[in-house]
Design a protein around this motif. Structure first.
Motif, PDB file in Angstrom:
ATOM      1  N   MET A  61      89.469  54.268-100.301  1.00 50.83           N
ATOM      2  CA  MET A  61      89.505  53.189-101.270  1.00 50.83           C
ATOM      3  C   MET A  61      88.107  52.893-101.763  1.00 50.83           C
ATOM      4  O   MET A  61      87.129  53.311-101.170  1.00 50.83           O
ATOM      5  CB  MET A  61      90.128  51.932-100.664  1.00 50.83           C
ATOM      6  CG  MET A  61      89.329  51.345 -99.499  1.00 50.83           C
ATOM      7  SD  MET A  61      90.065  49.849 -98.811  1.00 50.83           S
ATOM      8  CE  MET A  61      89.852  48.709-100.157  1.00 50.83           C
ATOM      9  N   ILE A  62      88.010  52.155-102.867  1.00 54.10           N
ATOM     10  CA  ILE A  62      86.707  51.774-103.390  1.00 54.10           C
ATOM     11  C   ILE A  62      86.128  50.686-102.507  1.00 54.10           C
ATOM     12  O   ILE A  62      86.785  49.700-102.209  1.00 54.10           O
ATOM     13  CB  ILE A  62      86.820  51.256-104.838  1.00 54.10           C
ATOM     14  CG1 ILE A  62      87.460  52.326-105.726  1.00 54.10           C
ATOM     15  CG2 ILE A  62      85.480  50.842-105.380  1.00 54.10           C
ATOM     16  CD1 ILE A  62      87.729  51.855-107.123  1.00 54.10           C
ATOM     17  N   GLN A  63      84.898  50.879-102.059  1.00 55.72           N
ATOM     18  CA  GLN A  63      84.221  49.880-101.253  1.00 55.72           C
ATOM     19  C   GLN A  63      83.415  48.989-102.179  1.00 55.72           C
ATOM     20  O   GLN A  63      82.519  49.444-102.869  1.00 55.72           O
ATOM     21  CB  GLN A  63      83.310  50.560-100.233  1.00 55.72           C
ATOM     22  CG  GLN A  63      84.032  51.546 -99.346  1.00 55.72           C
ATOM     23  CD  GLN A  63      85.083  50.903 -98.485  1.00 55.72           C
ATOM     24  OE1 GLN A  63      84.803  49.921 -97.817  1.00 55.72           O
ATOM     25  NE2 GLN A  63      86.273  51.442 -98.494  1.00 55.72           N
ATOM     26  N   GLY A  64      83.717  47.720-102.215  1.00 57.37           N
ATOM     27  CA  GLY A  64      83.065  46.834-103.166  1.00 57.37           C
ATOM     28  C   GLY A  64      84.117  46.265-104.085  1.00 57.37           C
ATOM     29  O   GLY A  64      85.266  46.683-104.093  1.00 57.37           O
ATOM     30  N   SER A  65      83.738  45.280-104.913  1.00 56.17           N
ATOM     31  CA  SER A  65      84.750  44.637-105.721  1.00 56.17           C
ATOM     32  C   SER A  65      84.483  44.855-107.196  1.00 56.17           C
ATOM     33  O   SER A  65      84.667  45.938-107.724  1.00 56.17           O
ATOM     34  CB  SER A  65      84.810  43.145-105.367  1.00 56.17           C
ATOM     35  OG  SER A  65      83.519  42.550-105.441  1.00 56.17           O
ATOM     36  N   LEU A  66      84.008  43.820-107.872  1.00 54.89           N
ATOM     37  CA  LEU A  66      83.891  43.897-109.318  1.00 54.89           C
ATOM     38  C   LEU A  66      82.599  44.531-109.784  1.00 54.89           C
ATOM     39  O   LEU A  66      82.497  44.918-110.947  1.00 54.89           O
ATOM     40  CB  LEU A  66      84.003  42.485-109.912  1.00 54.89           C
ATOM     41  CG  LEU A  66      85.329  41.754-109.669  1.00 54.89           C
ATOM     42  CD1 LEU A  66      85.262  40.353-110.261  1.00 54.89           C
ATOM     43  CD2 LEU A  66      86.481  42.524-110.261  1.00 54.89           C
ATOM     44  N   PHE A  67      81.610  44.622-108.920  1.00 56.35           N
ATOM     45  CA  PHE A  67      80.282  45.014-109.362  1.00 56.35           C
ATOM     46  C   PHE A  67      79.821  46.290-108.657  1.00 56.35           C
ATOM     47  O   PHE A  67      80.188  46.545-107.514  1.00 56.35           O
ATOM     48  CB  PHE A  67      79.289  43.883-109.092  1.00 56.35           C
ATOM     49  CG  PHE A  67      79.687  42.586-109.735  1.00 56.35           C
ATOM     50  CD1 PHE A  67      79.521  42.389-111.099  1.00 56.35           C
ATOM     51  CD2 PHE A  67      80.239  41.563-108.977  1.00 56.35           C
ATOM     52  CE1 PHE A  67      79.893  41.204-111.692  1.00 56.35           C
ATOM     53  CE2 PHE A  67      80.621  40.375-109.563  1.00 56.35           C
ATOM     54  CZ  PHE A  67      80.446  40.190-110.925  1.00 56.35           C
ATOM     55  N   PRO A  68      78.990  47.080-109.329  1.00 56.21           N
ATOM     56  CA  PRO A  68      78.435  48.260-108.667  1.00 56.21           C
ATOM     57  C   PRO A  68      77.591  47.871-107.460  1.00 56.21           C
ATOM     58  O   PRO A  68      77.013  46.778-107.399  1.00 56.21           O
ATOM     59  CB  PRO A  68      77.573  48.905-109.761  1.00 56.21           C
ATOM     60  CG  PRO A  68      78.090  48.364-111.051  1.00 56.21           C
ATOM     61  CD  PRO A  68      78.578  46.975-110.739  1.00 56.21           C
ATOM     62  N   VAL A  69      77.529  48.780-106.505  1.00 53.59           N
ATOM     63  CA  VAL A  69      76.661  48.610-105.347  1.00 53.59           C
ATOM     64  C   VAL A  69      75.241  48.988-105.758  1.00 53.59           C
ATOM     65  O   VAL A  69      75.016  50.057-106.329  1.00 53.59           O
ATOM     66  CB  VAL A  69      77.144  49.494-104.182  1.00 53.59           C
ATOM     67  CG1 VAL A  69      76.109  49.552-103.071  1.00 53.59           C
ATOM     68  CG2 VAL A  69      78.482  48.997-103.663  1.00 53.59           C
ATOM     69  N   LYS A  70      74.292  48.121-105.469  1.00 54.42           N
ATOM     70  CA  LYS A  70      72.910  48.363-105.882  1.00 54.42           C
ATOM     71  C   LYS A  70      72.182  49.250-104.879  1.00 54.42           C
ATOM     72  O   LYS A  70      72.119  48.939-103.693  1.00 54.42           O
ATOM     73  CB  LYS A  70      72.171  47.032-106.042  1.00 54.42           C
ATOM     74  CG  LYS A  70      72.615  46.216-107.256  1.00 54.42           C
ATOM     75  CD  LYS A  70      71.753  44.978-107.418  1.00 54.42           C
ATOM     76  CE  LYS A  70      72.172  44.176-108.648  1.00 54.42           C
ATOM     77  NZ  LYS A  70      71.917  44.907-109.911  1.00 54.42           N
ATOM     78  N   ILE A  71      71.660  50.352-105.383  1.00 56.10           N
ATOM     79  CA  ILE A  71      70.850  51.250-104.572  1.00 56.10           C
ATOM     80  C   ILE A  71      69.400  50.791-104.663  1.00 56.10           C
ATOM     81  O   ILE A  71      68.862  50.624-105.764  1.00 56.10           O
ATOM     82  CB  ILE A  71      70.973  52.707-105.063  1.00 56.10           C
ATOM     83  CG1 ILE A  71      72.445  53.162-105.031  1.00 56.10           C
ATOM     84  CG2 ILE A  71      70.094  53.627-104.232  1.00 56.10           C
ATOM     85  CD1 ILE A  71      73.071  53.172-103.665  1.00 56.10           C
TER      86      ILE A  71
END
Length: 240
Positions: A1-11
């Protein structure tokens, strides 16, 4: 599944990776996780292909690492596949090749499922260093699929059936020689994939970052959807 919700994960930090030919970067995120990073600079279709294939796996219950849309330090969006500390490449779980083959044989049913999906697409590069193994607390192991850098699928799902020899073909042949190939599991995945309606494909692709779509042209999605319906009609009940 996608980890995180509405926003991209910041690298927050990227580093070069040289462990495999198909991975150039890893990145460490604000959430404390490490991700294998796939960018449009690697290949213009790579992030959307990974996005599509991870969705396929989720739909037919093939385990994968967690995955996200990753915002790189340069503000572009990439596909991120989580690097988990409790997983290891099958080919690297031991320096003893006999033990590696024993694990491969013990996971043959789940690997047959992965290879059935690879055949459907097709993806020609599934080998022991392109299968992840997770060790569970009860000493049980599961196989995880990842990395579709060599999937020849979008937008037209061409080059099917796959040309042999290739790495995926050799893995299938090894399992068949060992009498470990699980034809029933392979057919189950094939039929599950072939039953995925084009509406799902459209939903997955339209939910991806627009910059992953070639020329940001939504007509490209229409082409994928049309090709999907043609491919699934032709490939149902077809396994390696």
């Amino acid at each position: 599944m996608i980890q995180g919700s509405l926003f991209p994960v910041k690298i927050v930090r990227e580093q070069a990776f040289s462990g495999t030919a198909s991975l150039r970067l890893t990145g460490y995120a604000l959430n404390g996780e490490c991700y294998a990073i796939k960018t449009v600079e690697d290949n213009p279709l790579l992030p959307i292909t990974e996005w599509f294939c991870y969705h396929l796996c989720s739909a037919v219950q093939i385990p994968t690492p967690g995955w996200v849309v990753a915002e790189r330090p340069n503000k572009t969006l990439a596909f991120g596949s989580r690097v988990d500390q409790d997983t290891e490449l099958l080919g690297r779980i031991s320096t003893n090749p006999v033990f590696v083959r024993t694990v491969l044989n013990s996971l043959a049913s789940s690997i047959s499922r992965i290879l059935s999906l690879d055949y459907f697409l097709p993806n020609i590069d599934r080998h022991i260093n392109n299968i992840l193994v997770r060790q569970l607390p009860d000493n049980h192991m599961i196989a995880l699929a990842f990395d579709w850098s060599h999937a020849q699928n979008l937008p037209n799902f061409l080059n099917w059936p796959w040309e042999s020899p290739n790495n995926s073909f050799h893995t299938v042949e090894y399992l068949k020689i060992q009498k470990k190939w699980d034809n029933q599991a392979a057919f189950q995945v094939n039929n599950a994939v072939a039953s995925i309606p084009s509406s799902f494909i459209r939903e997955w692709l339209t939910s991806a970052p627009i910059e992953w779509i070639p020329n940001q042209d939504l007509a490209w999605i229409d082409l994928v959807v049309q090709s999907w319906d043609q491919a699934r009609a032709a490939r149902v009940n077809q396994v390696p």
